[in-house]
Scaffold this motif. Structure first.
Motif, PDB file in Angstrom:
ATOM      1  N   GLU A  21     -23.986   0.422 -27.762  1.00 27.17           N
ATOM      2  CA  GLU A  21     -25.046  -0.532 -28.076  1.00 27.17           C
ATOM      3  C   GLU A  21     -26.393   0.173 -27.994  1.00 27.17           C
ATOM      4  OE1 GLU A  21     -24.337  -3.542 -29.040  1.00 27.17           O
ATOM      5  OE2 GLU A  21     -22.321  -3.875 -28.242  1.00 27.17           O
ATOM      6  N   ALA A  22     -27.356  -0.353 -28.758  1.00 27.62           N
ATOM      7  CA  ALA A  22     -28.735   0.121 -28.636  1.00 27.62           C
ATOM      8  C   ALA A  22     -29.500  -0.881 -27.773  1.00 27.62           C
ATOM      9  CB  ALA A  22     -29.373   0.232 -30.008  1.00 27.62           C
ATOM     10  N   LEU A  23     -30.383  -0.380 -26.933  1.00 22.08           N
ATOM     11  CA  LEU A  23     -31.125  -1.263 -26.032  1.00 22.08           C
ATOM     12  C   LEU A  23     -32.549  -1.466 -26.549  1.00 22.08           C
ATOM     13  CD1 LEU A  23     -30.064   0.223 -22.567  1.00 22.08           C
ATOM     14  CD2 LEU A  23     -28.939  -1.541 -23.911  1.00 22.08           C
ATOM     15  N   ARG A  24     -33.088  -2.665 -26.295  1.00 23.70           N
ATOM     16  CA  ARG A  24     -34.494  -2.904 -26.605  1.00 23.70           C
ATOM     17  C   ARG A  24     -35.347  -2.094 -25.634  1.00 23.70           C
ATOM     18  NH1 ARG A  24     -35.487  -7.255 -30.065  1.00 23.70           N
ATOM     19  NH2 ARG A  24     -33.608  -8.432 -30.585  1.00 23.70           N
ATOM     20  N   PRO A  25     -36.631  -1.885 -25.968  1.00 26.07           N
ATOM     21  CA  PRO A  25     -37.448  -0.945 -25.172  1.00 26.07           C
ATOM     22  C   PRO A  25     -37.614  -1.360 -23.696  1.00 26.07           C
ATOM     23  CG  PRO A  25     -38.794  -2.149 -26.750  1.00 26.07           C
ATOM     24  CD  PRO A  25     -37.382  -2.439 -27.101  1.00 26.07           C
ATOM     25  N   SER A  26     -38.029  -0.409 -22.886  1.00 24.27           N
ATOM     26  CA  SER A  26     -38.084  -0.635 -21.439  1.00 24.27           C
ATOM     27  C   SER A  26     -39.117  -1.684 -21.055  1.00 24.27           C
ATOM     28  CB  SER A  26     -38.384   0.676 -20.726  1.00 24.27           C
ATOM     29  OG  SER A  26     -39.710   1.062 -20.984  1.00 24.27           O
ATOM     30  N   CYS A  27     -40.102  -1.982 -21.957  1.00 21.03           N
ATOM     31  CA  CYS A  27     -41.088  -3.018 -21.633  1.00 21.03           C
ATOM     32  C   CYS A  27     -40.447  -4.406 -21.605  1.00 21.03           C
ATOM     33  CB  CYS A  27     -42.275  -2.966 -22.599  1.00 21.03           C
ATOM     34  SG  CYS A  27     -41.799  -3.298 -24.298  1.00 21.03           S
ATOM     35  N   THR A  28     -39.210  -4.490 -22.135  1.00 22.06           N
ATOM     36  CA  THR A  28     -38.504  -5.777 -22.092  1.00 22.06           C
ATOM     37  C   THR A  28     -37.572  -5.868 -20.884  1.00 22.06           C
ATOM     38  OG1 THR A  28     -36.658  -4.962 -23.407  1.00 22.06           O
ATOM     39  CG2 THR A  28     -38.511  -5.891 -24.616  1.00 22.06           C
ATOM     40  N   ALA A  29     -37.563  -4.790 -20.076  1.00 20.92           N
ATOM     41  CA  ALA A  29     -36.607  -4.741 -18.966  1.00 20.92           C
ATOM     42  C   ALA A  29     -37.073  -5.588 -17.788  1.00 20.92           C
ATOM     43  CB  ALA A  29     -36.430  -3.292 -18.512  1.00 20.92           C
ATOM     44  N   THR A  30     -36.132  -6.102 -17.044  1.00 26.82           N
ATOM     45  CA  THR A  30     -36.392  -6.842 -15.815  1.00 26.82           C
ATOM     46  C   THR A  30     -35.515  -6.237 -14.732  1.00 26.82           C
ATOM     47  OG1 THR A  30     -36.743  -8.821 -17.116  1.00 26.82           O
ATOM     48  CG2 THR A  30     -36.364  -9.127 -14.746  1.00 26.82           C
ATOM     49  N   THR A  31     -36.082  -5.995 -13.565  1.00 29.26           N
ATOM     50  CA  THR A  31     -35.312  -5.347 -12.501  1.00 29.26           C
ATOM     51  C   THR A  31     -35.286  -6.239 -11.263  1.00 29.26           C
ATOM     52  OG1 THR A  31     -35.918  -3.177 -13.325  1.00 29.26           O
ATOM     53  CG2 THR A  31     -35.127  -3.268 -11.076  1.00 29.26           C
ATOM     54  N   LEU A  32     -34.133  -6.362 -10.665  1.00 33.10           N
ATOM     55  CA  LEU A  32     -33.983  -7.101  -9.413  1.00 33.10           C
ATOM     56  C   LEU A  32     -33.862  -6.091  -8.266  1.00 33.10           C
ATOM     57  CD1 LEU A  32     -31.313  -9.813 -10.304  1.00 33.10           C
ATOM     58  CD2 LEU A  32     -33.729  -9.749 -10.880  1.00 33.10           C
ATOM     59  N   ARG A  33     -34.559  -6.353  -7.177  1.00 32.66           N
ATOM     60  CA  ARG A  33     -34.422  -5.493  -6.004  1.00 32.66           C
ATOM     61  C   ARG A  33     -34.202  -6.344  -4.761  1.00 32.66           C
ATOM     62  NH1 ARG A  33     -36.747  -0.480  -7.804  1.00 32.66           N
ATOM     63  NH2 ARG A  33     -37.943  -0.999  -9.656  1.00 32.66           N
ATOM     64  N   PRO A  34     -33.335  -5.868  -3.869  1.00 40.57           N
ATOM     65  CA  PRO A  34     -33.128  -6.632  -2.645  1.00 40.57           C
ATOM     66  C   PRO A  34     -34.348  -6.494  -1.735  1.00 40.57           C
ATOM     67  CG  PRO A  34     -31.910  -4.564  -2.555  1.00 40.57           C
ATOM     68  CD  PRO A  34     -32.559  -4.622  -3.903  1.00 40.57           C
ATOM     69  N   LYS A  35     -34.723  -7.569  -1.090  1.00 39.83           N
ATOM     70  CA  LYS A  35     -35.774  -7.486  -0.071  1.00 39.83           C
ATOM     71  C   LYS A  35     -35.348  -8.391   1.073  1.00 39.83           C
ATOM     72  CE  LYS A  35     -40.722  -7.506   0.676  1.00 39.83           C
ATOM     73  NZ  LYS A  35     -42.027  -7.971   0.208  1.00 39.83           N
ATOM     74  N   GLY A  36     -34.887  -7.803   2.134  1.00 48.70           N
ATOM     75  CA  GLY A  36     -34.297  -8.576   3.225  1.00 48.70           C
ATOM     76  C   GLY A  36     -33.100  -9.346   2.683  1.00 48.70           C
ATOM     77  N   ASP A  37     -33.079 -10.642   2.874  1.00 52.41           N
ATOM     78  CA  ASP A  37     -31.990 -11.459   2.347  1.00 52.41           C
ATOM     79  C   ASP A  37     -32.303 -11.964   0.949  1.00 52.41           C
ATOM     80  OD1 ASP A  37     -30.572 -11.103   4.628  1.00 52.41           O
ATOM     81  OD2 ASP A  37     -31.290 -12.944   5.602  1.00 52.41           O
ATOM     82  N   ASP A  38     -33.519 -11.651   0.495  1.00 55.65           N
ATOM     83  CA  ASP A  38     -33.981 -12.147  -0.796  1.00 55.65           C
ATOM     84  C   ASP A  38     -33.725 -11.155  -1.910  1.00 55.65           C
ATOM     85  OD1 ASP A  38     -34.836 -14.665  -0.673  1.00 55.65           O
ATOM     86  OD2 ASP A  38     -36.999 -14.216  -0.678  1.00 55.65           O
ATOM     87  N   ILE A  39     -33.871 -11.640  -3.115  1.00 54.20           N
ATOM     88  CA  ILE A  39     -33.853 -10.738  -4.264  1.00 54.20           C
ATOM     89  C   ILE A  39     -35.140 -10.956  -5.028  1.00 54.20           C
ATOM     90  CG2 ILE A  39     -32.775 -10.291  -6.491  1.00 54.20           C
ATOM     91  CD1 ILE A  39     -30.090 -10.770  -5.192  1.00 54.20           C
ATOM     92  N   ILE A  40     -35.866  -9.865  -5.236  1.00 56.55           N
ATOM     93  CA  ILE A  40     -37.145  -9.958  -5.921  1.00 56.55           C
ATOM     94  C   ILE A  40     -36.945  -9.582  -7.384  1.00 56.55           C
ATOM     95  CG2 ILE A  40     -39.520  -9.087  -5.988  1.00 56.55           C
ATOM     96  CD1 ILE A  40     -39.001 -10.455  -3.395  1.00 56.55           C
ATOM     97  N   VAL A  41     -37.497 -10.406  -8.246  1.00 57.10           N
ATOM     98  CA  VAL A  41     -37.428 -10.128  -9.679  1.00 57.10           C
ATOM     99  C   VAL A  41     -38.725  -9.446 -10.100  1.00 57.10           C
ATOM    100  CG1 VAL A  41     -37.192 -11.151 -11.976  1.00 57.10           C
ATOM    101  CG2 VAL A  41     -35.967 -12.157 -10.030  1.00 57.10           C
ATOM    102  N   THR A  42     -38.618  -8.273 -10.712  1.00 58.98           N
ATOM    103  CA  THR A  42     -39.841  -7.588 -11.142  1.00 58.98           C
ATOM    104  C   THR A  42     -39.758  -7.216 -12.611  1.00 58.98           C
ATOM    105  OG1 THR A  42     -38.914  -5.485 -10.403  1.00 58.98           O
ATOM    106  CG2 THR A  42     -40.441  -6.569  -8.904  1.00 58.98           C
ATOM    107  N   ASP A  43     -40.942  -7.045 -13.187  1.00 60.72           N
ATOM    108  CA  ASP A  43     -41.041  -6.636 -14.586  1.00 60.72           C
ATOM    109  C   ASP A  43     -40.837  -5.124 -14.686  1.00 60.72           C
ATOM    110  OD1 ASP A  43     -41.751  -6.570 -17.340  1.00 60.72           O
ATOM    111  OD2 ASP A  43     -43.750  -5.897 -16.739  1.00 60.72           O
ATOM    112  N   GLY A  44     -40.171  -4.671 -15.715  1.00 62.53           N
ATOM    113  CA  GLY A  44     -40.061  -3.243 -15.983  1.00 62.53           C
ATOM    114  C   GLY A  44     -38.714  -2.661 -15.592  1.00 62.53           C
ATOM    115  N   PRO A  45     -38.498  -1.410 -15.999  1.00 57.51           N
ATOM    116  CA  PRO A  45     -37.224  -0.745 -15.720  1.00 57.51           C
ATOM    117  C   PRO A  45     -37.131  -0.321 -14.250  1.00 57.51           C
ATOM    118  CG  PRO A  45     -38.700   0.783 -16.799  1.00 57.51           C
ATOM    119  CD  PRO A  45     -39.423  -0.528 -16.720  1.00 57.51           C
ATOM    120  N   PHE A  46     -35.940   0.096 -13.826  1.00 56.43           N
ATOM    121  CA  PHE A  46     -35.712   0.475 -12.432  1.00 56.43           C
ATOM    122  C   PHE A  46     -36.602   1.649 -12.026  1.00 56.43           C
ATOM    123  CE2 PHE A  46     -33.305   2.844  -9.159  1.00 56.43           C
ATOM    124  CZ  PHE A  46     -33.402   1.894  -8.151  1.00 56.43           C
ATOM    125  N   VAL A  47     -36.702   2.637 -12.897  1.00 59.09           N
ATOM    126  CA  VAL A  47     -37.603   3.764 -12.643  1.00 59.09           C
ATOM    127  C   VAL A  47     -38.565   3.880 -13.815  1.00 59.09           C
ATOM    128  CG1 VAL A  47     -37.752   6.177 -11.952  1.00 59.09           C
ATOM    129  CG2 VAL A  47     -35.598   4.951 -11.667  1.00 59.09           C
TER     130      VAL A  47
END
Lengths: 113, 385
Positions: free
Chosen positions: A46-72
């Motif tokens: 598959e081809a992926l849409r550009p990284s500006c469309t990416a959304t990354t989830l990161r754990p923070k304590g017991d929570d999950i934070i949703v952030t804009d952008g790719p993982f790195v």
């Protein structure tokens, strides 16, 4: 064995590039797909849409934070992938040499089911 | 020969062949490695009791396979079918092919360079992990972890146990490993490895590497003084060179030069040095011509610097200095560059600058012995009257 070929490329918004550039890129991938088909090698990709469309989830304590952008945040991102079948890494490397290469192709063996 | 010596000799000569033959049975190098290790342990006991067998390699192969089979039987529920898999005694050609597969697997470009070297020493030479760790000056657990990681990658990434189709593309990686074993200070192992590769695959570059190592080894005794200080080529006592070893390596150089590759050219340069009865007799134009070729096929700091030295011998110290200065942009941190500059400057009578260059070489030198050498030279050198 299954291998994933991760296609690292300079981040490109394919909706904004000229028709000629888009056609050229598509033709390169069509050629690669033909190469795989001619050898009867099972694949998907598959081809992926550009990284500006990416959304990354990161754990923070017991929570999950949703952030804009790719993982790195890099100048290059994963622009797409193929999954191919190959008996050995040498075979996978040989196939990967035919992938339209942007910045680099990473070969990752996939766990057997 | 004592029992210990016989086992040690068998270990050196037979390890790779026994391992390769056992791998043919196990299809798994870790199981094979364990079985071969056990076979050598068994040899210590059996040979003490029954004497050293006439064909130690055959004894070890049979024993290692039996050990491997025992393990497989224990591990596998289909135990009764396994005897069917026992292959007849391996013919030599098959063993050779398998040793070559082993080498190419260990030297696969998808492995990190230091892992390739460690794996080759472990699986092809059969060196214990502790010795490999000692050779590369890392703690044993570090080396053990490095080997484990590499083996894991071979297994899970599917690095194959075969000789690649495109030999020319993959051979340099093998030769680089052998050369690294040599520069790490294990000349015996490097010669054995180079010899093994040359016997399996007599390509010009393989012969070139074997010749290069042999020629360097033939002159090794003169390279350091009795108190461990490095002796420059011009001051070396050439009576300590092993003339018969040099003569034996020369035909290899001639064969290797047909390929014109970097190891062949370096071996040829070493041969020209080795053939000169005294430093003053050195055929420098010949050496310069070989370096001209070498920097074309294999641009590297050592080659470029060697060429600068040859230039100074043929065209004078000023020419050498000009070339060294030209190289300083790319080789600024390579200690032999200021070392060479010091010699050129001294020959031109610019002694203060020479001493300064020597001090810089001392600061950059990788070993204390070399640092001391340059520091002493900086002090001893005459100051301009």
């Amino acid at each position: 064995m299954k291998y994933m070929l991760l296609l690292h490329e300079p981040d490109t918004d394919w909706t904004a590039v000229g028709q000629e550039e888009l056609d050229k890129a598509l033709a390169e991938h069509a050629e690669f797909v033909q190469y795989l088909a001619a050898r009867g090698r099972p694949f998907s990709g598959e081809a992926l849409r550009p990284s500006c469309t990416a959304t990354t989830l990161r754990p923070k304590g017991d929570d999950i934070i949703v952030t804009d952008g790719p993982f790195v945040e890099l100048k290059e991102h994963i622009g797409g992938f193929y999954v191919i079948e190959a008996d050995t890494l040498d075979e996978a490397i040989e196939v990967a040499k035919h992938v339209p290469i942007g910045s680099g192709v990473e070969i990752r063996p996939i766990w057997d089911a | 020969m004592s029992l210990e010596a016989a086992v040690a000799q068998a270990h050196r000569r037979e390890w790779a062949a026994v391992l390769a033959a056992t791998m043919r049975l196990t299809r798994d190098f870790e199981a094979a490695e364990d079985a071969v290790q056990e076979a050598f342990e068994a040899a210590m006991v059996a040979w003490r009791r029954d004497g050293v067998p006439p064909n130690p390699g055959g004894w070890l192969t049979t024993t290692a396979k039996r050990k491997a089979l025992d393990r497989m039987r224990r591990a596998d529920a289909l135990a009764r079918r396994l005897p069917l898999l026992v292959v007849p005694d391996d013919d030599p050609e098959v063993i050779q092919d398998h040793r070559l597969r082993l080498i190419f697997m260990c030297c696969h470009p998808a492995l990190a360079m230091n892992a390739r070297v460690a794996l080759t020493l472990r699986l092809v030479c059969g060196l214990p992990t502790s010795e490999i760790a000692h050779l590369f000056l890392v703690p044993q657990p570090t080396m053990a972890a490095r080997l484990t990681t590499a083996k894991k990658k071979i297994r899970s990434a599917g690095i194959p146990f075969h000789v690649p189709d495109d030999l020319t593309a993959r051979l340099p990686a093998v030769l680089a490993v052998v050369y690294l074993v040599y520069t790490a200070g294990s000349a015996d192992r490097a010669v054995e490895l180079a010899h093994l590769v040359a016997s399996l695959l007599p390509e010009p570059e393989v012969l070139g590497l074997l010749a290069l190592i042999r020629l360097n080894e033939a002159r090794a005794a003169a390279r350091f003084s009795s108190d461990g200080k490095p002796v420059p080529l011009a001051a070396q006592d050439r009576s300590r060179w092993d003339r018969s070893a040099i003569a034996a390596a020369l035909p290899l150089v001639r064969k290797a030069l047909r390929g014109g590759g970097p190891y062949a050219l370096q071996a040829a340069i070493a041969a020209v040095h080795a053939e000169a009865p005294a430093y003053a007799d050195t055929d420098w134009p010949q050496i310069l011509a070989l370096y001209d070729e070498l920097v074309t096929v294999y641009p590297s700091p050592t080659a470029a610097l060697g060429r600068a030295v040859a230039l100074s011998e043929v065209h004078g110290a000023a020419a050498g200095l000009a070339e060294a200065d030209r190289l300083s942009a790319e080789l600024g941190h390579y200690y032999l560059l200021p070392a060479a500059r010091a010699e050129f400057l001294r020959a031109l009578g610019r002694c203060d600058e020479a001493a300064e260059a020597d001090r810089l070489a001392a600061d950059l030198a990788p070993t204390t012995a070399e640092a001391e050498f340059f520091r002493a030279r900086a002090v001893d050198s005459p100051t301009r009257p």
